[in-house]
Design a protein around this motif. Structure first.
Motif, PDB file in Angstrom:
ATOM      1  N   ILE A 157      30.889  11.410  -9.457  1.00 39.76           N
ATOM      2  CA  ILE A 157      30.909  12.409  -8.788  1.00 39.76           C
ATOM      3  C   ILE A 157      29.814  12.609  -7.605  1.00 39.76           C
ATOM      4  O   ILE A 157      30.018  13.116  -6.487  1.00 39.76           O
ATOM      5  CB  ILE A 157      30.855  14.042  -9.654  1.00 39.76           C
ATOM      6  CG1 ILE A 157      32.116  14.168 -10.626  1.00 39.76           C
ATOM      7  CG2 ILE A 157      30.475  15.072  -8.859  1.00 39.76           C
ATOM      8  CD1 ILE A 157      31.677  15.105 -11.590  1.00 39.76           C
ATOM      9  N   GLU A 158      28.402  12.143  -8.017  1.00 39.92           N
ATOM     10  CA  GLU A 158      27.514  12.031  -6.919  1.00 39.92           C
ATOM     11  C   GLU A 158      28.014  10.989  -5.965  1.00 39.92           C
ATOM     12  O   GLU A 158      27.619  11.350  -4.841  1.00 39.92           O
ATOM     13  CB  GLU A 158      26.343  11.894  -7.547  1.00 39.92           C
ATOM     14  CG  GLU A 158      25.051  11.713  -6.751  1.00 39.92           C
ATOM     15  CD  GLU A 158      23.878  11.554  -7.521  1.00 39.92           C
ATOM     16  OE1 GLU A 158      22.690  11.435  -6.836  1.00 39.92           O
ATOM     17  OE2 GLU A 158      23.850  11.398  -8.660  1.00 39.92           O
ATOM     18  N   ALA A 159      28.495   9.857  -6.309  1.00 34.88           N
ATOM     19  CA  ALA A 159      28.838   8.750  -5.379  1.00 34.88           C
ATOM     20  C   ALA A 159      29.888   9.425  -4.396  1.00 34.88           C
ATOM     21  O   ALA A 159      29.816   9.181  -3.101  1.00 34.88           O
ATOM     22  CB  ALA A 159      29.218   7.695  -5.881  1.00 34.88           C
TER      23      ALA A 159
ATOM     24  N   LYS B 247      16.320   9.394   4.446  1.00 37.68           N
ATOM     25  CA  LYS B 247      17.666   9.927   3.841  1.00 37.68           C
ATOM     26  C   LYS B 247      17.617   9.647   2.487  1.00 37.68           C
ATOM     27  O   LYS B 247      17.852  10.774   1.512  1.00 37.68           O
ATOM     28  CB  LYS B 247      18.763   9.086   4.086  1.00 37.68           C
ATOM     29  CG  LYS B 247      20.352   9.640   3.985  1.00 37.68           C
ATOM     30  CD  LYS B 247      21.327   8.753   4.131  1.00 37.68           C
ATOM     31  CE  LYS B 247      22.441   9.370   3.697  1.00 37.68           C
ATOM     32  NZ  LYS B 247      23.733   8.352   4.270  1.00 37.68           N
ATOM     33  N   GLU B 248      16.837   8.770   1.731  1.00 38.01           N
ATOM     34  CA  GLU B 248      16.747   8.556   0.252  1.00 38.01           C
ATOM     35  C   GLU B 248      15.846   9.545  -0.134  1.00 38.01           C
ATOM     36  O   GLU B 248      16.198  10.394  -1.550  1.00 38.01           O
ATOM     37  CB  GLU B 248      16.282   7.304  -0.101  1.00 38.01           C
ATOM     38  CG  GLU B 248      17.008   5.882   0.145  1.00 38.01           C
ATOM     39  CD  GLU B 248      17.176   5.755   1.657  1.00 38.01           C
ATOM     40  OE1 GLU B 248      16.043   5.891   2.483  1.00 38.01           O
ATOM     41  OE2 GLU B 248      17.997   4.816   2.246  1.00 38.01           O
ATOM     42  N   ALA B 249      14.727   9.938   0.334  1.00 36.74           N
ATOM     43  CA  ALA B 249      13.817  11.059   0.054  1.00 36.74           C
ATOM     44  C   ALA B 249      14.713  12.423   0.231  1.00 36.74           C
ATOM     45  O   ALA B 249      14.318  13.142  -0.825  1.00 36.74           O
ATOM     46  CB  ALA B 249      12.687  11.029   0.892  1.00 36.74           C
ATOM     47  N   ALA B 250      15.530  12.599   1.167  1.00 32.70           N
ATOM     48  CA  ALA B 250      16.078  14.003   1.084  1.00 32.70           C
ATOM     49  C   ALA B 250      16.979  14.185   0.120  1.00 32.70           C
ATOM     50  O   ALA B 250      17.349  15.157  -0.525  1.00 32.70           O
ATOM     51  CB  ALA B 250      16.922  14.047   2.473  1.00 32.70           C
ATOM     52  N   VAL B 251      17.738  12.949  -0.287  1.00 31.20           N
ATOM     53  CA  VAL B 251      18.771  12.968  -1.435  1.00 31.20           C
ATOM     54  C   VAL B 251      18.225  13.082  -2.922  1.00 31.20           C
ATOM     55  O   VAL B 251      18.636  13.774  -3.640  1.00 31.20           O
ATOM     56  CB  VAL B 251      19.724  11.729  -1.569  1.00 31.20           C
ATOM     57  CG1 VAL B 251      20.423  11.654  -2.687  1.00 31.20           C
ATOM     58  CG2 VAL B 251      20.345  11.845  -0.252  1.00 31.20           C
ATOM     59  N   ALA B 252      17.011  12.505  -3.125  1.00 33.93           N
ATOM     60  CA  ALA B 252      16.431  12.520  -4.311  1.00 33.93           C
ATOM     61  C   ALA B 252      15.538  14.045  -4.723  1.00 33.93           C
ATOM     62  O   ALA B 252      15.145  13.996  -5.800  1.00 33.93           O
ATOM     63  CB  ALA B 252      15.420  11.294  -4.394  1.00 33.93           C
TER      64      ALA B 252
END
Length: 78
Positions: free
Chosen positions: A72-74, A6-11
């Motif tokens: 906004i991102e959070a 999930k972290e890789a997809a978000v970044a």
């Protein structure tokens, strides 16, 4: 086998536009602050007003835009 987290997809998409603007303004403001300190340490007393205004306004404006972009991102993640 390739797995994605999930972290890789978000970044992957990169930083939002507002965050990039905030970082840029903050960097310019910090350069102005540094220039004011260097000029003052060199003995100059009559510093340009535009440089002092840039140091005093652009730096907190960039910080504020960066914080707004983070909020906004959070909120978008939830």
């Amino acid at each position: 086998m390739k797995t994605t987290t999930k972290e890789a997809a978000v970044a992957a998409p990169g930083k939002p536009f507002l965050m990039r603007v905030g970082i840029g303004l903050f960097g310019l403001g910090m350069l102005a602050v540094l220039a004011v300190f260097i000029m003052f340490a060199a003995g100059l007393e009559n510093l340009p007003i535009w440089l002092s205004v840039a140091a005093g306004v652009i730096t907190p404006l960039g910080l504020l835009l960066g914080l707004i972009a983070l909020v906004i991102e959070a909120r978008a993640k939830n």
